[in-house]
Design a protein around this motif. Structure first.
Motif, mmCIF file in Angstrom:
data_model
loop_
_atom_site.group_PDB
_atom_site.id
_atom_site.type_symbol
_atom_site.label_atom_id
_atom_site.label_comp_id
_atom_site.label_asym_id
_atom_site.label_seq_id
_atom_site.Cartn_x
_atom_site.Cartn_y
_atom_site.Cartn_z
ATOM 1 N N UNK A 375 19.226 27.777 -32.524
ATOM 2 C CA UNK A 375 18.319 26.650 -32.324
ATOM 3 C C UNK A 375 17.919 26.624 -30.863
ATOM 4 N N UNK A 376 16.632 26.392 -30.599
ATOM 5 C CA UNK A 376 16.233 26.382 -29.204
ATOM 6 C C UNK A 376 15.638 25.036 -28.852
ATOM 7 N N UNK A 377 15.874 24.616 -27.644
ATOM 8 C CA UNK A 377 15.264 23.384 -27.168
ATOM 9 C C UNK A 377 13.901 23.787 -26.615
ATOM 10 N N UNK A 378 12.872 23.212 -27.162
ATOM 11 C CA UNK A 378 11.542 23.710 -26.882
ATOM 12 C C UNK A 378 10.702 22.613 -26.247
ATOM 13 N N UNK A 379 9.981 22.954 -25.205
ATOM 14 C CA UNK A 379 9.086 21.970 -24.593
ATOM 15 C C UNK A 379 7.643 22.431 -24.767
ATOM 16 N N UNK A 380 6.803 21.554 -25.296
ATOM 17 C CA UNK A 380 5.409 21.960 -25.532
ATOM 18 C C UNK A 380 4.659 22.217 -24.228
ATOM 19 N N UNK A 381 3.389 22.598 -24.385
ATOM 20 C CA UNK A 381 2.574 22.922 -23.205
ATOM 21 C C UNK A 381 1.463 21.901 -23.014
ATOM 22 N N UNK A 382 0.808 21.983 -21.884
ATOM 23 C CA UNK A 382 -0.404 21.209 -21.623
ATOM 24 C C UNK A 382 -0.149 19.714 -21.667
ATOM 25 N N UNK A 383 -1.064 18.991 -22.369
ATOM 26 C CA UNK A 383 -0.974 17.528 -22.420
ATOM 27 C C UNK A 383 0.344 17.083 -23.024
ATOM 28 N N UNK A 384 0.813 17.821 -24.038
ATOM 29 C CA UNK A 384 2.045 17.420 -24.710
ATOM 30 C C UNK A 384 3.221 17.538 -23.735
ATOM 31 N N UNK A 385 3.200 18.586 -22.911
ATOM 32 C CA UNK A 385 4.265 18.758 -21.914
ATOM 33 C C UNK A 385 4.240 17.593 -20.914
ATOM 34 N N UNK A 386 3.032 17.246 -20.431
ATOM 35 C CA UNK A 386 2.918 16.137 -19.487
ATOM 36 C C UNK A 386 3.431 14.839 -20.105
ATOM 37 N N UNK A 387 3.093 14.616 -21.394
ATOM 38 C CA UNK A 387 3.522 13.378 -22.050
ATOM 39 C C UNK A 387 5.043 13.334 -22.164
ATOM 40 N N UNK A 388 5.667 14.483 -22.515
ATOM 41 C CA UNK A 388 7.125 14.524 -22.641
ATOM 42 C C UNK A 388 7.773 14.254 -21.284
ATOM 43 N N UNK A 389 7.216 14.834 -20.235
ATOM 44 C CA UNK A 389 7.787 14.629 -18.904
ATOM 45 C C UNK A 389 7.648 13.177 -18.444
ATOM 46 N N UNK A 390 6.506 12.560 -18.757
ATOM 47 C CA UNK A 390 6.329 11.143 -18.409
ATOM 48 C C UNK A 390 7.356 10.290 -19.134
ATOM 49 N N UNK A 391 7.537 10.575 -20.420
ATOM 50 C CA UNK A 391 8.520 9.822 -21.203
ATOM 51 C C UNK A 391 9.915 10.012 -20.615
ATOM 52 N N UNK A 392 10.211 11.270 -20.245
ATOM 53 C CA UNK A 392 11.541 11.570 -19.707
ATOM 54 C C UNK A 392 11.750 10.810 -18.407
ATOM 55 N N UNK A 393 10.705 10.731 -17.575
ATOM 56 C CA UNK A 393 10.826 10.020 -16.309
ATOM 57 C C UNK A 393 11.153 8.546 -16.570
ATOM 58 N N UNK A 394 10.426 7.945 -17.539
ATOM 59 C CA UNK A 394 10.654 6.533 -17.805
ATOM 60 C C UNK A 394 12.042 6.305 -18.395
ATOM 61 N N UNK A 395 12.457 7.203 -19.270
ATOM 62 C CA UNK A 395 13.790 7.077 -19.868
ATOM 63 C C UNK A 395 14.855 7.201 -18.784
ATOM 64 N N UNK A 396 14.621 8.151 -17.855
ATOM 65 C CA UNK A 396 15.556 8.331 -16.743
ATOM 66 C C UNK A 396 15.657 7.077 -15.906
ATOM 67 N N UNK A 397 14.498 6.456 -15.647
ATOM 68 C CA UNK A 397 14.517 5.218 -14.850
ATOM 69 C C UNK A 397 15.315 4.143 -15.591
ATOM 70 N N UNK A 398 15.068 4.048 -16.912
ATOM 71 C CA UNK A 398 15.801 3.042 -17.702
ATOM 72 C C UNK A 398 17.305 3.285 -17.644
#
Ligand SMILES: [Mn+2]
Length: 407
Positions: A375-398
């Motif tokens: 099983x691999x942990x996969x991160x999408x590209x482009x807009x989807x990658x940016x959206x995941x990173x934004x979510x991760x940043x907010x989750x990290x702040x929380x």
């Protein structure tokens, strides 16, 4: 060469087997509509053909998966085809992914006005007005093995207005030298005109949006060809429920009362756009401030939804709010990122990943040891990658901010 003017309906992707989906909960008063939407919208396609007194109907595939839809699917189509037969309207049907010709139940005989194209080499039919030919229809059902290529659809001789019927994508380059005047394609669920100049390349889309991101009106296309062979497309909406995505931006100082007022105003505007179609709204609240944080973390989204559903969701027409989420800001607040603590480290690392889109994220080591081998942990590209990173940043702040009220 002068042409007899004619008109036809072009439709595709009824997907009678698929009711609308992607909603966690369907309220009691909209349940029937969800169950019937695929059939009601398809029925409106045939009603458009009858009301406009078209010369014929072109269907570009994915009408029904006969096994999944059960007997109701093919019986419904049969009934609609017979209504058209009663008015001498011919039907030209090229099968797509879910409706290859061999999937039609052999016990249900199609009426004589319905022409189903075989797979493989395109077949040709001539449409006549009285005794003179007015159009040529060349079509093929989708083949699993071969790519859709334009060359086999080319008529041998020029002259007659030619409509090519197929399901899939054609090579964007080749239509320029084509003798085909109109590509009647299927397989896209959103309406799209790929080429407006000759040849026209058009997808009418599905008559009904099926999920929250299939927003806006859906329907079929009425095509009019005049005596100079000019093509005019007009869309006929057939959907019985319409998906919407609405975004509202708030600021630090926006109050709950002002957010309520903005939501209400947006709702009133939506209601004015269509007096007869029920609408399903997915909300995004963007920006910064306590309201956005409360939507992200707390019960505020549920509270706002409950109020909107009660005020606007009952209908008719119902404007039902499906979901609400907070859009993470493009970048986390700079003061947090510059601090020398774990949260600051985390946010700087996220910013670095956002700035280097080619950097691979190695997340495998974070998976539990007993996770499925390979099983691999996969991160999408482009807009989807940016959206995941934004979510991760907010989750990290929380998660890294503890109980600070102003984080
Ligand atoms: Mn489809």
């Amino acid at each position: 060469m002068a042409n007899w003017p004619f008109r036809f309906v072009h439709a595709s992707d009824f997907h009678l087997e698929t009711p609308p989906f992607g909603v966690t909960e369907v309220p009691e008063h909209l349940r029937e509509l969800f169950l019937e939407a695929a059939y009601l919208s398809a029925q409106r396609v045939f009603e458009t053909a009858l009301a406009e007194q078209v010369d014929f109907v072109v269907l570009s595939g994915d009408l029904v998966h006969c096994r999944r839809a059960g007997p109701r699917g093919p019986l419904f189509l049969l009934e609609q085809f017979e209504r058209l037969a009663g008015r001498d309207i011919e039907v030209y049907w090229a099968g797509g992914r879910v409706d290859p010709p061999e999937s039609w139940p052999p016990s249900l005989r199609l009426p004589a006005n319905v022409h189903v194209f075989a797979k493989g080499r395109p077949e040709e039919w001539i449409v006549r007005h009285e005794d003179s030919p007015v159009a040529r229809i060349v079509g093929a059902s989708r083949s699993e093995r071969e790519r859709l290529a334009p060359a086999p659809f080319e008529p041998q001789e020029p002259g007659l207005f030619t409509i090519a019927v197929a399901h899939g994508q054609i090579d964007a380059q080749s239509p320029a030298t084509s003798r085909v005047d109109y590509w009647a394609l299927g397989g896209r669920h959103a309406r799209a005109t790929v080429s407006e100049a000759m040849p026209v390349v058009h997808y009418p889309g599905s008559p009904q949006g099926r999920q929250p991101d299939e927003t806006g009106p859906h329907g079929c296309t009425l095509v009019r060809v005049d005596s100079e062979r000019n093509v005019r497309l007009s869309s006929a909406a057939t959907d019985v429920m319409r998906w919407r995505h609405e975004r509202i931006a708030v600021e630090e100082q926006t109050t709950r009362a002002s957010l309520d007022a903005q939501l209400d105003e947006r709702m009133t505007r939506l209601a004015a756009t269509s007096a007869s179609t029920d609408q399903l709204v997915t909300w995004t609240i963007a920006g910064a401030g306590p309201l956005v944080r409360a939507i992200r973390r707390g019960p505020l989204a549920e509270e706002l939804l409950a109020r909107l559903r009660q005020r606007f969701g009952q209908g008719p027409p119902a404007i039902w709010s499906v979901a609400m989420s907070a859009e993470p800001p493009a970048a986390p607040p700079a003061p947090l990122r510059d601090q020398e603590n774990i949260r600051g480290d985390f946010l700087r690392r996220i910013a670095q990943l956002a700035n280097e889109p080619d950097e691979l994220l190695r997340l495998e080591s974070l998976l539990p040891a007993d996770s499925v081998a390979g099983a691999s942990a996969w991160l999408p590209e482009g807009d989807a990658r940016r959206a995941v990173l934004r979510e991760a940043a907010m989750l990290g702040i929380d998660l890294l901010s503890g109980e600070e009220p102003d984080s």
